[in-house]
Design a protein around this motif. Structure first.
Motif, PDB file in Angstrom:
ATOM      1  N   ASP A   1      46.470 -18.345 -29.453  1.00 35.48           N
ATOM      2  CA  ASP A   1      47.452 -19.094 -28.670  1.00 35.48           C
ATOM      3  C   ASP A   1      47.880 -20.347 -29.457  1.00 35.48           C
ATOM      4  O   ASP A   1      47.055 -21.009 -30.079  1.00 35.48           O
TER       5      ASP A   1
ATOM      6  N   LYS B   1      53.949 -17.820 -32.637  1.00 35.17           N
ATOM      7  CA  LYS B   1      54.523 -16.466 -32.687  1.00 35.17           C
ATOM      8  C   LYS B   1      55.941 -16.428 -32.126  1.00 35.17           C
ATOM      9  O   LYS B   1      56.822 -15.842 -32.729  1.00 35.17           O
TER      10      LYS B   1
ATOM     11  N   GLU C   1      54.030  -8.153 -25.578  1.00 38.28           N
ATOM     12  CA  GLU C   1      52.951  -7.665 -24.691  1.00 38.28           C
ATOM     13  C   GLU C   1      52.163  -8.846 -24.151  1.00 38.28           C
ATOM     14  O   GLU C   1      52.010  -9.839 -24.857  1.00 38.28           O
TER      15      GLU C   1
ATOM     16  N   ARG D   1      51.948  -7.602 -16.251  1.00 41.11           N
ATOM     17  CA  ARG D   1      51.795  -8.923 -16.904  1.00 41.11           C
ATOM     18  C   ARG D   1      51.499 -10.021 -15.878  1.00 41.11           C
ATOM     19  O   ARG D   1      50.618 -10.848 -16.088  1.00 41.11           O
TER      20      ARG D   1
ATOM     21  N   ILE E   1      48.190 -12.365 -16.293  1.00 43.33           N
ATOM     22  CA  ILE E   1      48.323 -13.710 -16.871  1.00 43.33           C
ATOM     23  C   ILE E   1      47.981 -14.811 -15.864  1.00 43.33           C
ATOM     24  O   ILE E   1      47.392 -15.829 -16.220  1.00 43.33           O
TER      25      ILE E   1
ATOM     26  N   PHE F   1      45.585  -4.016 -19.576  1.00 45.33           N
ATOM     27  CA  PHE F   1      46.371  -4.202 -20.806  1.00 45.33           C
ATOM     28  C   PHE F   1      46.793  -2.841 -21.357  1.00 45.33           C
ATOM     29  O   PHE F   1      47.917  -2.679 -21.827  1.00 45.33           O
TER      30      PHE F   1
ATOM     31  N   ASP G   1      55.704  -8.975 -30.042  1.00 39.40           N
ATOM     32  CA  ASP G   1      54.876 -10.177 -29.941  1.00 39.40           C
ATOM     33  C   ASP G   1      53.582  -9.717 -29.256  1.00 39.40           C
ATOM     34  O   ASP G   1      53.574  -9.514 -28.048  1.00 39.40           O
TER      35      ASP G   1
ATOM     36  N   THR H   1      44.062  -6.943 -27.877  1.00 42.19           N
ATOM     37  CA  THR H   1      43.013  -6.488 -26.954  1.00 42.19           C
ATOM     38  C   THR H   1      41.660  -6.522 -27.652  1.00 42.19           C
ATOM     39  O   THR H   1      40.660  -6.966 -27.076  1.00 42.19           O
TER      40      THR H   1
ATOM     41  N   TYR I   1      40.844 -10.409 -28.076  1.00 42.15           N
ATOM     42  CA  TYR I   1      40.585 -11.182 -26.846  1.00 42.15           C
ATOM     43  C   TYR I   1      39.489 -10.558 -25.987  1.00 42.15           C
ATOM     44  O   TYR I   1      38.582 -11.238 -25.543  1.00 42.15           O
ATOM     45  N   GLN I   2      39.620  -9.231 -25.739  1.00 41.60           N
ATOM     46  CA  GLN I   2      38.689  -8.619 -24.772  1.00 41.60           C
ATOM     47  C   GLN I   2      37.331  -8.303 -25.399  1.00 41.60           C
ATOM     48  O   GLN I   2      36.330  -8.288 -24.702  1.00 41.60           O
TER      49      GLN I   2
ATOM     50  N   ASP J   1      48.083 -20.418 -19.426  1.00 44.40           N
ATOM     51  CA  ASP J   1      47.756 -19.187 -18.697  1.00 44.40           C
ATOM     52  C   ASP J   1      46.235 -18.989 -18.688  1.00 44.40           C
ATOM     53  O   ASP J   1      45.489 -19.809 -19.212  1.00 44.40           O
TER      54      ASP J   1
ATOM     55  N   PHE K   1      44.196 -17.168 -20.302  1.00 47.79           N
ATOM     56  CA  PHE K   1      43.501 -17.064 -21.583  1.00 47.79           C
ATOM     57  C   PHE K   1      43.533 -18.384 -22.345  1.00 47.79           C
ATOM     58  O   PHE K   1      42.570 -18.778 -22.983  1.00 47.79           O
ATOM     59  N   GLU K   2      44.684 -19.062 -22.241  1.00 47.36           N
ATOM     60  CA  GLU K   2      44.809 -20.331 -22.954  1.00 47.36           C
ATOM     61  C   GLU K   2      43.820 -21.358 -22.402  1.00 47.36           C
ATOM     62  O   GLU K   2      43.412 -22.280 -23.097  1.00 47.36           O
TER      63      GLU K   2
HETATM   64  P1  TMP Z   1      51.229 -14.602 -24.749  1.00 44.22           P
HETATM   65  O1  TMP Z   1      50.732 -15.991 -24.431  1.00 44.22           O
HETATM   66  O2  TMP Z   1      51.322 -14.331 -26.213  1.00 44.22           O
HETATM   67  O3  TMP Z   1      52.464 -14.221 -23.969  1.00 44.22           O
HETATM   68  O4  TMP Z   1      50.092 -13.568 -24.276  1.00 44.22           O
HETATM   69  C1  TMP Z   1      49.551 -13.657 -23.028  1.00 44.22           C
HETATM   70  C2  TMP Z   1      48.064 -13.805 -23.069  1.00 44.22           C
HETATM   71  O5  TMP Z   1      47.471 -12.505 -22.938  1.00 44.22           O
HETATM   72  C3  TMP Z   1      47.523 -14.423 -24.348  1.00 44.22           C
HETATM   73  O6  TMP Z   1      46.670 -15.506 -23.988  1.00 44.22           O
HETATM   74  C4  TMP Z   1      46.719 -13.311 -24.969  1.00 44.22           C
HETATM   75  C5  TMP Z   1      46.395 -12.384 -23.838  1.00 44.22           C
HETATM   76  N1  TMP Z   1      46.261 -10.965 -24.228  1.00 44.22           N
HETATM   77  C6  TMP Z   1      45.010 -10.364 -24.163  1.00 44.22           C
HETATM   78  O7  TMP Z   1      44.024 -11.002 -23.772  1.00 44.22           O
HETATM   79  N2  TMP Z   1      44.895  -9.030 -24.480  1.00 44.22           N
HETATM   80  C7  TMP Z   1      45.959  -8.267 -24.892  1.00 44.22           C
HETATM   81  O8  TMP Z   1      45.818  -7.078 -25.175  1.00 44.22           O
HETATM   82  C8  TMP Z   1      47.265  -8.924 -24.970  1.00 44.22           C
HETATM   83  C9  TMP Z   1      48.455  -8.135 -25.387  1.00 44.22           C
HETATM   84  C10 TMP Z   1      47.359 -10.267 -24.631  1.00 44.22           C
END
Ligand code: TMP
Length: 211
Positions: free
Chosen positions: A14, A18, A41, A52, A56, A72, A97, A103, A106-107, A158, A160-161
């Motif tokens: 993050d 991108k 994605e 999404r 998110i 995902f 993007d 995946t 992050y996962q 979001d 994840f951030e």
């Molecule tokens: P973005 O901020 O690039 O739009 O992506 C949304 C969030 O989703 C970002 O924090 C990364 C997360 N993500 C995953 O955890 N697994 C995935 O497979 C994808 C595509 C995104």
């Protein structure tokens, strides 16, 4: 100049920049009259955009790692079937993007719950995409402290951030390992440079491989 069709994914932590780079790349392809599609994605199709929203938004622990991965991948299947494969068939250069490496990073590397393994993700990938793979993956690499401070300046975070710094450090390491395993497909670019310098590196790569 005619474009060879191809599938390019842009990955990174993050705040790596991108979105800016994809916008700049889109302008470049537009000027060169190269048929292309910019997508992202999770999202990129009607069904995937709906997924999404539930991925998110909300609490950090809203989904466990398995549910999150399946969501995902459900979104990815919809994105492939409804958007990516038809665009490639039309001869377009498709730029996404994020894609499957996110995946894995992050996962698996980020969440590190042990409840889902690399091998299981690879099997899931195969179920959803078969032998199809990106032709080129550009990983924008940034120190998570710099990336996250950029995200904080942008405002709302979001799910994840909002994760801890250690999570982002693990996923940076994940992207590095993914790139080391597939050095032809994955190219790492230092994202702690000017937007223009990063753009030039991306253009050079795309010209070498596709144009
Ligand atoms: P973005 O901020 O690039 O739009 O992506 C949304 C969030 O989703 C970002 O924090 C990364 C997360 N993500 C995953 O955890 N697994 C995935 O497979 C994808 C595509 C995104």
């Amino acid at each position: 100049m005619s474009a060879l069709k191809g599938f390019i994914t842009i990955e990174g932590g993050d705040g790596a920049g991108k979105s800016t780079q994809i916008r700049m790349l889109g302008n470049y392809l537009e000027k060169k009259n190269i048929p292309h599609l910019l997508t992202r994605e999770p999202g990129g199709s009607i069904g995937a955009n709906e997924i999404r929203q539930i991925l998110i938004n909300g609490q950090l622990n809203k989904w466990d790692a398995i549910s999150e991965t399946l969501l995902f991948y459900a979104a990815r299947r919809s994105h492939l079937v409804d958007t990516i494969w038809p665009a490639l068939k039309e001869g377009k250069l498709v730029i996404s993007d994020r894609f499957s490496d996110s995946t894995m990073a992050y996962q698996v590397y980020g969440r590190q719950t042990g409840s889902i393994t690399k091998e299981q993700i690879e099997e899931l990938y195969h179920l959803v995409a078969g032998d199809f793979k990106p032709d080129l993956t550009i990983i924008l690499d940034i120190d998570p402290q710099i990336g996250l401070s950029r995200v904080q300046k942008r405002g709302e975070q979001d799910r994840f951030e909002a994760s801890a710094l250690s999570f982002h450090e693990r996923l940076r390491q994940g992207f590095k390992e993914i790139a080391a395993a597939e050095p032809r497909r994955c190219i790492i670019i230092n994202a702690n440079q000017s937007e223009e310098a990063i753009h030039q590196s991306i253009v050079q790569l795309i010209e070498e491989r596709f144009l």
